[in-house]
Design a protein around this motif. Structure first.
Motif, short mmCIF file in Angstrom:
data_model
loop_
_atom_site.label_atom_id
_atom_site.label_comp_id
_atom_site.label_asym_id
_atom_site.label_seq_id
_atom_site.Cartn_x
_atom_site.Cartn_y
_atom_site.Cartn_z
N PRO A 289 0.82 -1.22 0.00
CA PRO A 289 0.00 0.00 0.00
C PRO A 289 0.85 1.26 0.00
O PRO A 289 2.00 1.26 0.46
N MET A 312 -3.82 -2.04 8.27
CA MET A 312 -3.51 -2.57 6.94
C MET A 312 -3.37 -4.09 6.93
O MET A 312 -2.98 -4.68 5.92
N THR A 315 -5.20 -6.00 4.13
CA THR A 315 -4.58 -5.77 2.82
C THR A 315 -3.31 -6.61 2.67
O THR A 315 -3.09 -7.23 1.63
#
Length: 377
Positions: A289, A312, A315
């Motif tokens: 990211p 995160m 992800t």
């Protein structure tokens, strides 16, 4: 009774009492891995009284050692005979007097920089003695590699985090220290190029032992450690190129890599967690990211450390799964927080089911390390 017999007897009685009272126990050696857990529950059962090397046969490459023995003590005894634990277990010790023990080493199942080349902790466990959740003292395996009768319970204990039983003694395969060693540095190469080179070298008869790619101020550098016969190491240095580094300096650097004290680890922001991404060595560089710094890559591409906020996590897990790997939270934002992540991904229902069945067989009352590996229902 001898002192050691007394210590084992007292430990057995402590477990017996806990079973009778259905009171949970938190197995703890030196406490060096307390940072890695969902929760830390139960009365502490200190294993450090189970101390000492039981037997060591350098000519047979086997050592049997009690679980509470400091890992540093075992490594020093092996070094005197020119031998070592080839998988380079991390200690993660030194904080407020914490130290790593042999039992904790096996229970955690963590390996160091050489893991991709020599194997994991479980590959070196020959036999084990445990106290199960019914206060029974059990032995599995032996002190030889050829032991195929029944289930390989000895290796099952590696990485079980004390949730299946209390390790009291373990027999380990050891190896001679390699006669030849060198570290090569390759500066100014991207992560993608480093992975490509590592994959190419992996298909050649080279004495690759460990590798680390890291980015500093936007410049990527790959370090490759070679170990083996002197002639093989010298030939590889000649053929691979790069800059050969000073042996004394690199020895300290590889220890720092193992112990996560390299500048890359130390520079982690207070809001970031340390994530461990285990992926195939052939996986490409992952598209992390925006705002997430380049990872530190070990194990010839198979282990990628990422610093990113807890938010995160989903992800990162998705990115790892896309290439056939997994991601887990290794260190929380600060030393005062625990990792709060199940060791087994909740999405892996089959893994959860197997672990639950094993837990029922070894620790039916659920007294050992509740909350260490899985959330409690």
């Amino acid at each position: 009774m001898q002192p050691m017999d007394t210590a084992l007897h007292q430990t057995l009685e402590r477990v017996r009492a806990a079973v009778a009272d259905s009171s949970p126990l938190r197995i703890r050696g030196g406490g060096s891995k307390d940072f890695h857990a969902l929760q830390l529950q139960g009365a502490i059962l200190d294993t450090r009284s189970l101390h000492g090397i039981v037997s060591y046969e350098p000519s047979e490459l086997v050592v049997t050692v009690r679980a509470g023995t400091p890992l540093a003590e075992l490594e020093a005894a092996l070094a005197e005979q020119g031998q070592c634990l080839a998988f380079e277990p991390p200690h993660f010790a030194g904080v407020e007097g914490d130290l790593s023990t042999v039992g904790g080493m096996v229970a955690a199942g963590w390996s160091g920089p050489a893991r991709a080349s020599v194997g994991a902790v479980r590959d070196f466990v020959l036999g084990i003695e445990i106290i199960n959740g019914q206060a029974e003292l059990l032995r599995f395996g032996g002190t030889v590699m050829k032991n195929v009768a029944g289930y390989d319970v000895s290796r099952l204990m590696a990485g079980s985090w004390g949730t299946l039983g209390l390790i009291t003694e373990v027999s380990l395969k050891v190896l001679p220290v390699a006669p030849g060693e060198a570290t090569l540095r390759f500066e100014g190469i991207s992560q993608a190029e480093a992975l490509q080179r590592l994959n190419q070298w992996g298909g050649q008869p080279l004495p690759l032992n460990a590798s680390c790619w890291v980015e500093d101020n936007g410049v990527g550098t790959l370090y490759v450690r070679l170990r083996g016969a002197v002639a093989a190491v010298e030939a590889a240095c000649h053929n691979m190129g790069g800059t050969r580094m000073d042996a004394a300096q690199t020895a300290a650097d590889w220890i720092a890599c193992r112990e996560q004290t390299l500048p890359w680890f130390s520079a982690r922001a207070a809001t970031d967690c340390l994530w461990r991404l285990s992926v195939p060595q052939t996986a490409p560089a992952l598209a992390l990211p925006a705002g997430v710094a380049a990872p530190l890559v070990e194990w010839h591409g198979g282990l990628r450390w990422v610093q990113a906020p807890r938010s995160m996590g989903a992800t990162l897990k998705a990115l790892a799964q896309q290439v056939g790997g997994s991601a887990s939270l290794f260190r929380a934002e600060s030393a005062g927080q625990i990792s709060a992540e199940a060791i087994f991904d909740p999405q892996l229902a089959a893994m959860q089911r197997i672990h639950a069945q094993l837990k029922q067989a070894f620790d039916p009352a659920g007294i050992f390390n509740p909350g260490r590996a899985m959330a409690q229902g």
